[in-house]
Structure formats: C-alpha cells, structure tokens
Design a protein around this motif. Structure first.
Motif, PDB file in Angstrom:
ATOM      1  N   GLU A 166      12.742 -78.246  56.284  1.00 13.35           N
ATOM      2  CA  GLU A 166      11.627 -78.643  55.412  1.00 13.35           C
ATOM      3  C   GLU A 166      11.705 -77.993  54.032  1.00 13.35           C
ATOM      4  O   GLU A 166      11.059 -78.452  53.084  1.00 13.35           O
ATOM      5  CB  GLU A 166      10.274 -78.308  56.058  1.00 13.35           C
ATOM      6  CG  GLU A 166       9.911 -76.827  56.128  1.00 13.35           C
ATOM      7  CD  GLU A 166      10.495 -76.101  57.330  1.00 13.35           C
ATOM      8  OE1 GLU A 166      10.117 -74.943  57.557  1.00 13.35           O
ATOM      9  OE2 GLU A 166      11.329 -76.702  58.045  1.00 13.35           O
ATOM     10  N   ILE A 167      12.485 -76.914  53.896  1.00 11.55           N
ATOM     11  CA  ILE A 167      12.605 -76.235  52.612  1.00 11.55           C
ATOM     12  C   ILE A 167      13.419 -77.093  51.641  1.00 11.55           C
ATOM     13  O   ILE A 167      14.563 -77.434  51.916  1.00 11.55           O
ATOM     14  CB  ILE A 167      13.281 -74.853  52.765  1.00 11.55           C
ATOM     15  CG1 ILE A 167      12.448 -73.933  53.669  1.00 11.55           C
ATOM     16  CG2 ILE A 167      13.500 -74.212  51.407  1.00 11.55           C
ATOM     17  CD1 ILE A 167      11.103 -73.564  53.110  1.00 11.55           C
ATOM     18  N   THR A 168      12.808 -77.443  50.514  1.00 18.04           N
ATOM     19  CA  THR A 168      13.490 -78.277  49.514  1.00 18.04           C
ATOM     20  C   THR A 168      13.734 -77.545  48.201  1.00 18.04           C
ATOM     21  O   THR A 168      14.558 -77.991  47.393  1.00 18.04           O
ATOM     22  CB  THR A 168      12.664 -79.544  49.217  1.00 18.04           C
ATOM     23  OG1 THR A 168      11.370 -79.161  48.725  1.00 18.04           O
ATOM     24  CG2 THR A 168      12.489 -80.385  50.478  1.00 18.04           C
ATOM     25  N   THR A 169      13.014 -76.450  47.965  1.00 16.98           N
ATOM     26  CA  THR A 169      13.172 -75.692  46.721  1.00 16.98           C
ATOM     27  C   THR A 169      13.265 -74.205  47.047  1.00 16.98           C
ATOM     28  O   THR A 169      12.454 -73.685  47.810  1.00 16.98           O
ATOM     29  CB  THR A 169      11.989 -75.926  45.771  1.00 16.98           C
ATOM     30  OG1 THR A 169      11.852 -77.327  45.507  1.00 16.98           O
ATOM     31  CG2 THR A 169      12.192 -75.189  44.455  1.00 16.98           C
ATOM     32  N   ILE A 170      14.256 -73.548  46.475  1.00 22.13           N
ATOM     33  CA  ILE A 170      14.445 -72.114  46.691  1.00 22.13           C
ATOM     34  C   ILE A 170      14.422 -71.410  45.336  1.00 22.13           C
ATOM     35  O   ILE A 170      15.170 -71.776  44.421  1.00 22.13           O
ATOM     36  CB  ILE A 170      15.782 -71.828  47.398  1.00 22.13           C
ATOM     37  CG1 ILE A 170      15.809 -72.495  48.784  1.00 22.13           C
ATOM     38  CG2 ILE A 170      16.014 -70.316  47.526  1.00 22.13           C
ATOM     39  CD1 ILE A 170      17.159 -72.395  49.476  1.00 22.13           C
ATOM     40  N   TYR A 171      13.549 -70.429  45.195  1.00 19.82           N
ATOM     41  CA  TYR A 171      13.480 -69.595  44.000  1.00 19.82           C
ATOM     42  C   TYR A 171      14.156 -68.257  44.310  1.00 19.82           C
ATOM     43  O   TYR A 171      13.704 -67.527  45.197  1.00 19.82           O
ATOM     44  CB  TYR A 171      12.039 -69.351  43.580  1.00 19.82           C
ATOM     45  CG  TYR A 171      11.256 -70.598  43.264  1.00 19.82           C
ATOM     46  CD1 TYR A 171      11.420 -71.275  42.057  1.00 19.82           C
ATOM     47  CD2 TYR A 171      10.333 -71.112  44.177  1.00 19.82           C
ATOM     48  CE1 TYR A 171      10.709 -72.426  41.767  1.00 19.82           C
ATOM     49  CE2 TYR A 171       9.614 -72.267  43.895  1.00 19.82           C
ATOM     50  CZ  TYR A 171       9.802 -72.912  42.690  1.00 19.82           C
ATOM     51  OH  TYR A 171       9.088 -74.054  42.413  1.00 19.82           O
ATOM     52  N   LEU A 172      15.219 -67.945  43.602  1.00 18.65           N
ATOM     53  CA  LEU A 172      15.932 -66.692  43.812  1.00 18.65           C
ATOM     54  C   LEU A 172      15.363 -65.637  42.870  1.00 18.65           C
ATOM     55  O   LEU A 172      15.616 -65.650  41.666  1.00 18.65           O
ATOM     56  CB  LEU A 172      17.429 -66.887  43.563  1.00 18.65           C
ATOM     57  CG  LEU A 172      18.109 -67.923  44.479  1.00 18.65           C
ATOM     58  CD1 LEU A 172      19.577 -68.097  44.085  1.00 18.65           C
ATOM     59  CD2 LEU A 172      17.992 -67.524  45.944  1.00 18.65           C
ATOM     60  N   ALA A 173      14.581 -64.713  43.430  1.00 20.27           N
ATOM     61  CA  ALA A 173      13.847 -63.731  42.623  1.00 20.27           C
ATOM     62  C   ALA A 173      14.285 -62.303  42.922  1.00 20.27           C
ATOM     63  O   ALA A 173      13.479 -61.368  42.855  1.00 20.27           O
ATOM     64  CB  ALA A 173      12.348 -63.885  42.858  1.00 20.27           C
TER      65      ALA A 173
END
Length: 205
Positions: A166-173
């Motif tokens: 279900e994960i479509t967007t990943i923010y690498l912080a």
C-alpha cells in the motif's frame, strides 16, 4: 492524565497480546508519566498533542526509572520491537529490548495498512519531531506511516516495503550528514532493485 483511576505501581500494557513466546515488553511504571511528558514536551519541544496521541495509542509509556519505552507491532498485531531511552539530561542510556525483531525496527502506523506515505528516519525521536512539524503546518500526521531505522542501515525499509504494497510514497529523512546521505543512497539503490514503483523523495533535515 492517561489514567482516570489510580493504577497499580507497576503493570503491563493493557493489550492482551503484549507477550509472545520470545519477547515481552518492559513493565509500565505509571508514576513516571510526568517524566516522559516533561522530557518530550519541555526538553525535546514536541507538540503536546502529538505526545498525548502517542500515549493514547500506547506507542510510548514510562518504564523503570522513568525511561521512555517505545514499541511497535508486526502485521498480525503482536509486539515485535521495543527500545528504552533515558529521559534524563544527565544520561545517554539507550537499550533495545531483548528478543526484539531488529530487522523490523520501530514503526508508527504501519500496522493499520491505511497509510500510503512513509517517512524514513534514523531515530524514533526524529519521527516524533516530524509529526510535530506536520501538525504545526496544519497537516494530519496520523495519515502518515513512520519507520525509524534506529541507525542508518537501509534493510528495515526493504523488509517493510516487501510486506506493505500500500506504500506509494517514501520520504527519506535521514540525518543531514555523511552517514545520512549514504543511507538515502542505499535506500534508493535497494528500492530500485526491488522494483519499487512508487515515488521516493529526499527530505533532508
């Protein structure tokens, strides 16, 4: 306050599935709630609303000696990772609870499968800080999932992406230093090898 009636001096967290055959969450010590509220709100400057939400969801609670315990669960709802962190300015105490699934690491909102956007950070406190920033910007932080690598290793991200289509967007912080930059590169390389078809965005602190 988290408890309307006077609690026992020590008690287990209230969910019925807290203990597995190989892993048990630390005992909760309700008399130390004041310690974690003071540490998170006054020292770390987190939003009181965020802290109350974390407490209400039983994601954090006070353990022995006033240490902050934060924990998360596997997709079937069973606790599988927990860590302790000192709330004292004079101590750098950190401890991963024995039996924790260190590949899964610490997550928030991953068990609901309702969140399609994921923030990846190096530490649990980073996740709580981003929740605070989102709330201050008028954004509903509860609609995001969070993964703390608890270090810079990218493997926990691959572990979760494999279980959460279900994960479509990943923010690498990850942190704005050499190790953080390398961690972001490792995440991108691994996601490409996995064939991740979503969006990956750098959110450098």
């Amino acid at each position: 306050p988290p408890h309307k009636t006077k609690p026992k001096e020590t008690e287990r967290p209230t969910r019925s599935d807290m203990v597995t055959s190989f892993f048990a969450l630390p005992m909760r010590h309700p008399q130390f709630y004041k310690n974690i509220y003071a540490y998170l709100i006054q020292t770390r400057r987190l939003s009181p609303d965020v802290v109350r939400w974390l407490v209400a969801r039983n994601i954090i609670y006070p353990a022995e000696r006033g240490n902050l315990c934060y924990w998360s669960a596997s997709p079937d709802g069973r606790p599988n990772y927990a860590a302790l962190k000192s709330t004292s300015d004079q101590s750098q105490y950190r401890h991963v609870v024995g039996g924790s699934n260190c590949l899964a690491r610490f997550t928030v909102n991953m068990d609901s499968r309702q969140c399609k956007k994921l923030f990846v950070v190096e530490a649990a406190m980073d996740a709580f800080s981003i929740m605070t920033l989102l709330q201050r910007a008028g954004i509903d932080y509860t609609r995001y999932a969070f993964l703390s690598l608890e270090c810079c290793c990218a493997e926990p991200l691959f572990y979760h992406i494999g279980q959460h289509p279900e994960i479509t967007t990943i923010y690498l912080a990850q942190d704005n230093d050499d190790a953080g930059h390398q961690s972001r590169l490792d995440c991108r390389d691994g996601l490409a090898l996995m064939g991740f078809g979503g969006t990956v965005i750098d959110k450098i602190p």
